[in-house]
Design an enzyme around this catalytic site. Structure first.
Site, PDB file in Angstrom:
ATOM      1  N   ASN A  61    -102.944  85.561  28.357  1.00  0.00           N
ATOM      2  CA  ASN A  61    -102.101  84.999  29.365  1.00  0.00           C
ATOM      3  C   ASN A  61    -101.292  86.024  29.791  1.00  0.00           C
ATOM      4  OD1 ASN A  61    -102.300  81.463  28.171  1.00  0.00           O
ATOM      5  ND2 ASN A  61    -103.328  82.507  29.418  1.00  0.00           N
ATOM      6  N   ASP A 113    -106.655  73.163  30.204  1.00  0.00           N
ATOM      7  CA  ASP A 113    -107.066  74.015  31.098  1.00  0.00           C
ATOM      8  C   ASP A 113    -106.886  73.102  32.616  1.00  0.00           C
ATOM      9  OD1 ASP A 113    -107.644  76.449  32.345  1.00  0.00           O
ATOM     10  OD2 ASP A 113    -109.963  76.179  31.748  1.00  0.00           O
TER      11      ASP A 113
HETATM   12  C1  FPP Z   1    -104.009  76.279  31.712  1.00  0.00           C
HETATM   13  O1  FPP Z   1    -104.030  75.954  33.274  1.00  0.00           O
HETATM   14  C2  FPP Z   1    -102.792  75.938  31.063  1.00  0.00           C
HETATM   15  C3  FPP Z   1    -101.999  77.178  30.416  1.00  0.00           C
HETATM   16  C4  FPP Z   1    -102.364  78.469  30.722  1.00  0.00           C
HETATM   17  C5  FPP Z   1    -100.531  76.957  30.214  1.00  0.00           C
HETATM   18  C6  FPP Z   1    -100.087  75.624  29.598  1.00  0.00           C
HETATM   19  C7  FPP Z   1     -98.831  75.665  29.109  1.00  0.00           C
HETATM   20  C8  FPP Z   1     -97.629  75.139  29.318  1.00  0.00           C
HETATM   21  C9  FPP Z   1     -97.704  73.955  30.323  1.00  0.00           C
HETATM   22  C10 FPP Z   1     -96.119  75.464  28.842  1.00  0.00           C
HETATM   23  C11 FPP Z   1     -96.319  74.972  27.333  1.00  0.00           C
HETATM   24  C12 FPP Z   1     -97.099  73.916  26.709  1.00  0.00           C
HETATM   25  C13 FPP Z   1     -96.223  73.103  25.595  1.00  0.00           C
HETATM   26  C14 FPP Z   1     -97.277  71.858  25.260  1.00  0.00           C
HETATM   27  C15 FPP Z   1     -95.163  72.964  25.065  1.00  0.00           C
HETATM   28  P1  FPP Z   1    -104.191  77.152  34.069  1.00  0.00           P
HETATM   29  O2  FPP Z   1    -103.121  77.708  34.602  1.00  0.00           O
HETATM   30  O3  FPP Z   1    -105.307  78.053  33.301  1.00  0.00           O
HETATM   31  O4  FPP Z   1    -105.143  76.277  35.169  1.00  0.00           O
HETATM   32  P2  FPP Z   1    -106.258  76.848  36.034  1.00  0.00           P
HETATM   33  O5  FPP Z   1    -107.525  77.187  35.174  1.00  0.00           O
HETATM   34  O6  FPP Z   1    -106.790  75.539  36.991  1.00  0.00           O
HETATM   35  O7  FPP Z   1    -105.800  78.088  36.947  1.00  0.00           O
END
Ligand code: FPP
Length: 222
Positions: free
Chosen positions: A50, A2
């Site tokens: 998501n 996160d």
């Molecule tokens: C959380 O940050 C992250 C995600 C919802 C997505 C993470 C996935 C990837 C980077 C792609 C695939 C990953 C792998 C390991 C192959 P957020 O967007 O919720 O951040 P925020 O809470 O600060 O807005």
């Protein structure tokens, strides 16, 4: 994982830049897990919730995942990493599903580190799927409802055959499970760190493991 969005926002960058950096962090952490003796590492990459994000961001995330599988599989495979997926990844785009299936079968013989990626994963949906599978077996006369116990439930979950997590780390200061491994984490040690995921690296993982090692686990006993 996160905090990608906030990491980008603090730098006045688009959210995708945070996700890109998040992938780099994931690669660093997978390598570090191997070095530090972590046998199973599960990353929550995309939740059933998501899909509620703007279509552009969903598409960017799928693009990053595709890129990760295409360009980083060789390194993973060479380092003894076995890839496993939990969640309903079959609902993703068909070409991505194919790539994932190939990556999973190619790395199946590896046994140094198991990298589990949770994709289109939600713990509640997983438990519902498991309940349905068992109900179908009862209906077909394969098992009796009284046969269903914790072990049988575990083997009907996506994580069948994997050990329950010892340590669950959530980054970015949020203190929620967010529908992640709720059955499996019944006795996991929980750790909430303020570090945003893109800044989480080997030192942070090592510190988390040190903190974990100092905890006393009683599993309900004395
Ligand atoms: C959380 O940050 C992250 C995600 C919802 C997505 C993470 C996935 C990837 C980077 C792609 C695939 C990953 C792998 C390991 C192959 P957020 O967007 O919720 O951040 P925020 O809470 O600060 O807005």
């Amino acid at each position: 994982m996160d905090g990608n969005g906030r990491w980008a926002k603090r730098r006045l960058l688009p959210r995708i830049a945070g996700h890109r950096k998040g992938i780099e962090a994931a690669k660093t952490v997978v390598r570090a897990a191997g070095d530090l003796g972590v046998e199973v590492l599960t990353l929550y990459a995309f939740s059933t919730e998501n899909w509620r994000r703007p279509a552009d961001e969903v598409s960017d995330l799928m693009g990053l995942l595709r890129h990760f599988i295409v360009s980083d599989l060789d390194e993973l495979a060479a380092n003894g990493v076995r890839l496993r997926i939990i969640g309903e990844y079959n609902a993703l785009q068909p070409d991505l599903v194919d790539l994932i299936d190939q990556a999973v079968s190619r790395t199946a013989p590896n046994n140094k580190t198991t990298l589990v990626i949770a994709l289109n994963y939600g713990s509640q949906a997983e438990i519902v799927r498991a309940a349905r599978r068992l109900a179908e077996q009862v209906r077909d006369g394969v098992i009796e409802s009284s046969d269903i116990d914790e072990q049988m439930m575990e083997s009907a979950l996506d994580t069948a055959g994997l050990p329950p997590p010892d340590l669950l780390i959530r980054t970015s200061g949020e203190q929620r499970l967010s529908n992640f491994l709720m059955w499996q984490a019944a006795y996991a040690e929980l750790m909430f760190v303020d570090t945003l995921w893109p800044d989480f690296g080997k030192a942070e993982l090592a510190a988390a493991l040190e903190d974990y090692a100092a905890r006393e686990r009683r599993f309900g006993g004395l």
